[in-house]
Design a protein around this motif. Structure first.
Motif, PDB file in Angstrom:
ATOM      1  N   MET A   1       0.822  -1.197   0.000  1.00  0.00           N
ATOM      2  CA  MET A   1       0.000   0.000   0.000  1.00  0.00           C
ATOM      3  C   MET A   1       0.862   1.255   0.000  1.00  0.00           C
ATOM      4  O   MET A   1       0.667   2.165  -0.793  1.00  0.00           O
ATOM      5  CB  MET A   1      -0.925  -0.025   1.218  1.00  0.00           C
ATOM      6  CG  MET A   1      -1.980   1.077   1.253  1.00  0.00           C
ATOM      7  SD  MET A   1      -1.383   2.687   1.778  1.00  0.00           S
ATOM      8  CE  MET A   1      -0.869   2.316   3.443  1.00  0.00           C
ATOM      9  N   LEU A   2       1.865   1.294   0.897  1.00  0.00           N
ATOM     10  CA  LEU A   2       2.710   2.478   0.973  1.00  0.00           C
ATOM     11  C   LEU A   2       3.500   2.701  -0.308  1.00  0.00           C
ATOM     12  O   LEU A   2       3.701   3.831  -0.737  1.00  0.00           O
ATOM     13  CB  LEU A   2       3.670   2.361   2.154  1.00  0.00           C
ATOM     14  CG  LEU A   2       3.106   2.831   3.492  1.00  0.00           C
ATOM     15  CD1 LEU A   2       4.090   2.547   4.602  1.00  0.00           C
ATOM     16  CD2 LEU A   2       2.779   4.298   3.446  1.00  0.00           C
TER      17      LEU A   2
ATOM     18  N   GLY B   1      -4.753   1.270   6.436  1.00  0.00           N
ATOM     19  CA  GLY B   1      -5.799   0.590   7.191  1.00  0.00           C
ATOM     20  C   GLY B   1      -7.009   1.452   7.472  1.00  0.00           C
ATOM     21  O   GLY B   1      -7.598   1.374   8.549  1.00  0.00           O
ATOM     22  N   GLY B   2      -7.393   2.305   6.513  1.00  0.00           N
ATOM     23  CA  GLY B   2      -8.549   3.168   6.716  1.00  0.00           C
ATOM     24  C   GLY B   2      -8.267   4.382   7.578  1.00  0.00           C
ATOM     25  O   GLY B   2      -9.187   5.120   7.936  1.00  0.00           O
TER      26      GLY B   2
ATOM     27  N   LEU C   1     -10.855   7.526   8.315  1.00  0.00           N
ATOM     28  CA  LEU C   1     -11.627   7.844   7.119  1.00  0.00           C
ATOM     29  C   LEU C   1     -13.034   7.260   7.198  1.00  0.00           C
ATOM     30  O   LEU C   1     -13.238   6.156   7.702  1.00  0.00           O
ATOM     31  CB  LEU C   1     -10.912   7.307   5.878  1.00  0.00           C
ATOM     32  CG  LEU C   1      -9.580   7.992   5.543  1.00  0.00           C
ATOM     33  CD1 LEU C   1      -8.899   7.286   4.382  1.00  0.00           C
ATOM     34  CD2 LEU C   1      -9.792   9.467   5.221  1.00  0.00           C
ATOM     35  N   GLN C   2     -13.987   8.035   6.680  1.00  0.00           N
ATOM     36  CA  GLN C   2     -15.389   7.640   6.656  1.00  0.00           C
ATOM     37  C   GLN C   2     -15.865   7.544   5.205  1.00  0.00           C
ATOM     38  O   GLN C   2     -15.268   8.147   4.309  1.00  0.00           O
ATOM     39  CB  GLN C   2     -16.234   8.667   7.420  1.00  0.00           C
ATOM     40  CG  GLN C   2     -15.789   8.908   8.853  1.00  0.00           C
ATOM     41  CD  GLN C   2     -15.896   7.668   9.712  1.00  0.00           C
ATOM     42  OE1 GLN C   2     -16.836   6.879   9.566  1.00  0.00           O
ATOM     43  NE2 GLN C   2     -14.936   7.480  10.616  1.00  0.00           N
TER      44      GLN C   2
ATOM     45  N   LEU D   1      -9.977   2.371   0.462  1.00  0.00           N
ATOM     46  CA  LEU D   1      -9.201   3.085   1.469  1.00  0.00           C
ATOM     47  C   LEU D   1     -10.073   3.434   2.663  1.00  0.00           C
ATOM     48  O   LEU D   1      -9.668   3.315   3.810  1.00  0.00           O
ATOM     49  CB  LEU D   1      -8.623   4.373   0.869  1.00  0.00           C
ATOM     50  CG  LEU D   1      -7.688   4.227  -0.324  1.00  0.00           C
ATOM     51  CD1 LEU D   1      -7.214   5.597  -0.773  1.00  0.00           C
ATOM     52  CD2 LEU D   1      -6.503   3.352   0.027  1.00  0.00           C
ATOM     53  N   VAL D   2     -11.291   3.890   2.373  1.00  0.00           N
ATOM     54  CA  VAL D   2     -12.196   4.326   3.428  1.00  0.00           C
ATOM     55  C   VAL D   2     -12.663   3.154   4.274  1.00  0.00           C
ATOM     56  O   VAL D   2     -12.840   3.254   5.485  1.00  0.00           O
ATOM     57  CB  VAL D   2     -13.408   5.062   2.815  1.00  0.00           C
ATOM     58  CG1 VAL D   2     -14.415   5.432   3.887  1.00  0.00           C
ATOM     59  CG2 VAL D   2     -12.938   6.302   2.067  1.00  0.00           C
ATOM     60  N   SER D   3     -12.845   1.982   3.648  1.00  0.00           N
ATOM     61  CA  SER D   3     -13.366   0.826   4.372  1.00  0.00           C
ATOM     62  C   SER D   3     -12.363   0.239   5.344  1.00  0.00           C
ATOM     63  O   SER D   3     -12.712  -0.545   6.214  1.00  0.00           O
ATOM     64  CB  SER D   3     -13.788  -0.263   3.379  1.00  0.00           C
ATOM     65  OG  SER D   3     -12.647  -0.771   2.700  1.00  0.00           O
ATOM     66  N   GLY D   4     -11.092   0.626   5.178  1.00  0.00           N
ATOM     67  CA  GLY D   4     -10.065   0.083   6.065  1.00  0.00           C
ATOM     68  C   GLY D   4      -9.546  -1.251   5.589  1.00  0.00           C
ATOM     69  O   GLY D   4      -8.856  -1.952   6.313  1.00  0.00           O
ATOM     70  N   GLY D   5      -9.873  -1.610   4.351  1.00  0.00           N
ATOM     71  CA  GLY D   5      -9.436  -2.898   3.844  1.00  0.00           C
ATOM     72  C   GLY D   5      -7.976  -2.943   3.473  1.00  0.00           C
ATOM     73  O   GLY D   5      -7.425  -4.001   3.248  1.00  0.00           O
TER      74      GLY D   5
END
Length: 336
Positions: free
Chosen positions: A1-2, A98-99, A214-215, A298-302
Motif C-alpha cells: 500500500m505504501l 488501514g482506513g 476515514l469515513q 481506502l475508506v473501508s479500512g481494507g
C-alpha cells in the motif's frame, strides 16, 4: 500500500538537481512547496518495513531522518556553498493505512479534507493540518514561551511577523542557520546572521501530526503549499474540486489562485503568466497542489501495509497500483 502511495507522490513532484539556485527561492532562501514529499516518503516506507505498521512514531522518525539527511548535506556543502545553510522547506505528508489518514506538517502548507453531508448534498471543508506560521498568535506565543530570555524572538517587520525578523515559519526541514550555531557565521550572508550568538535552536523540525479515521463520506484531500491558501479559503478550494471533473483538479486550483493574485494586482491573468518566474515571486508565492481522491477500499479500512492495492488520482495523474509511474513535470502536477 505504501509503495503505491509513494509512486503517486513521485509522479507528482521531483526536485530539480539545481534546487538550491532555483528561481522559486524566496527572499529568505527557502524553497516552498511539497519539496520533501519524495524523500520523507522513502524514509516512511523504510521505518514501516522495520516496524510492520504505520504510526505517529514512524512518521516522526521519518521527519527526523529527513532533517538529519539534509543537515549532513549542508555540512558537506558548507565549505563550497555556505548559503545552503539558509535553504529550507515546509514539509506536508499524508499517509493512508488501514482506513486511517495520517497528516504531518512542518511550516505553513495545509491539508484540507472534503467531506460530503448526506442531508444537504454539500461537501464541507475540514482542515486536517496544524500550521507553524508566526502570523498566528498561538505560534508566536509558543516561540516566546520557548525563548523567554529573547524579547526579539518574533519581530513585526514591514507589517509581517517574522522569527528573528527573518522567516515566517517556526518549523521546517533545513534552515539550519537558525538551528546550529556553526552555520550562523561568515561566510553566510550578513542578512541571515544573528547579532547575538545562537545558544539553542530557534526553529524546530518536529512535525504536528493528526490522525483521522476515514469515513465513507470523505471524498478527497487537498494538499497544498501556502501560496494556494493566500488566495483561496478552505471551502472555496473544496468547492472547486467538488464541482468539476476529477481530471486536472490540481491545475484548476492553481489557475484559480493565480487569477485571484492577478486581480489583487489589478492586472490580467494572461499578463501575469508572461512575467518571468524569477520576477513573479514578487507577485505571488510558489503554489504546489496535490489532490488525492479517496476510493472506497481506502475508506473501508481494507488496506494495510501488506494489503490490497492502492488507487489514487491527483492533479490529473492516475496510477495503476504497485508500479513506478513516470515522473510528471511540476506543471502537470499542479505546481507553479
Amino acid at each position: 500500500m505504501l509503495s503505491g502511495l509513494m509512486n503517486f507522490l513521485r509522479a507528482c513532484f521531483r526536485p530539480k538537481s539545481d534546487q538550491y539556485s532555483h528561481t522559486s527561492l524566496d527572499t529568505g532562501g527557502r524553497q516552498d512547496g511539497l519539496l520533501w514529499y519524495k524523500d520523507t516518503g522513502q524514509h516512511v516506507n523504510g521505518f514501516t518495513s522495520e516496524q510492520q505498521t504505520m504510526s505517529v512514531d514512524v512518521i516522526r522518525k521519518a521527519y527526523q531522518a529527513t532533517e538529519e539527511g539534509f543537515l549532513s548535506l549542508v555540512t558537506k556543502q558548507w565549505p563550497m556553498k555556505p548559503q545552503i545553510a539558509a535553504v529550507g522547506s515546509c514539509c506536508l505528508v499524508g499517509v493512508i493505512c488501514g482506513g486511517t489518514l495520517y497528516v504531518a506538517n512542518l511550516g505553513d502548507s495545509r491539508a484540507v479534507l472534503g467531506r460530503a453531508v448526506k442531508a444537504t448534498g454539500e461537501v464541507l471543508a475540514i482542515q486536517l493540518s496544524a500550521e507553524h506560521n508566526v502570523c498566528i498568535e498561538s505560534v508566536r506565543q509558543e516561540l516566546q514561551s520557548l525563548h523567554p530570555d529573547d524579547s526579539q524572538i518574533v519581530v513585526l517587520k514591514h507589517n509581517v511577523w517574522r522569527v528573528k525578523g527573518l522567516i515566517q515559519v517556526s518549523r521546517s526541514i533545513g534552515d539550519v542557520y537558525l538551528k546550529k550555531a556553526e552555520f550562523n557565521r561568515e561566510p553566510l550572508y550578513s542578512k541571515f546572521r544573528l547579532r547575538e550568538p545562537l545558544k539553542r535552536p530557534i526553529l524546530s523540525a518536529d512535525p504536528s501530526i493528526s490522525v483521522h479515521q476515514l469515513q465513507p463520506h470523505d471524498q478527497f484531500v487537498i494538499f497544498a503549499s501556502d501560496g494556494l491558501w493566500e488566495h483561496l479559503s478552505n471551502q472555496e478550494a473544496v468547492d472547486i474540486v467538488q464541482n468539476h471533473p476529477r481530471s486536472g483538479s490540481a491545475r484548476r486550483l492553481v489557475k484559480t489562485a493565480l487569477k485571484e493574485a492577478a486581480n489583487k494586482r489589478e492586472m490580467r491573468y494572461s499578463d501575469l503568466k508572461k512575467i518571468d518566474r524569477g520576477v513573479r515571486r514578487h507577485f505571488h508565492d510558489d503554489i504546489t497542489v496535490i489532490v488525492v481522491f479517496l476510493d472506497s477500499n481506502l475508506v473501508s479500512g481494507g488496506s494495510s501495509v501488506k494489503g490490497p492495492n492502492l488507487s489514487v488520482k491527483g492533479g490529473g495523474v492516475s496510477l495503476r497500483p504497485n508500479i513506478l509511474a513516470p515522473c510528471a513535470t511540476p506543471t502537470e502536477a499542479g505546481s507553479t
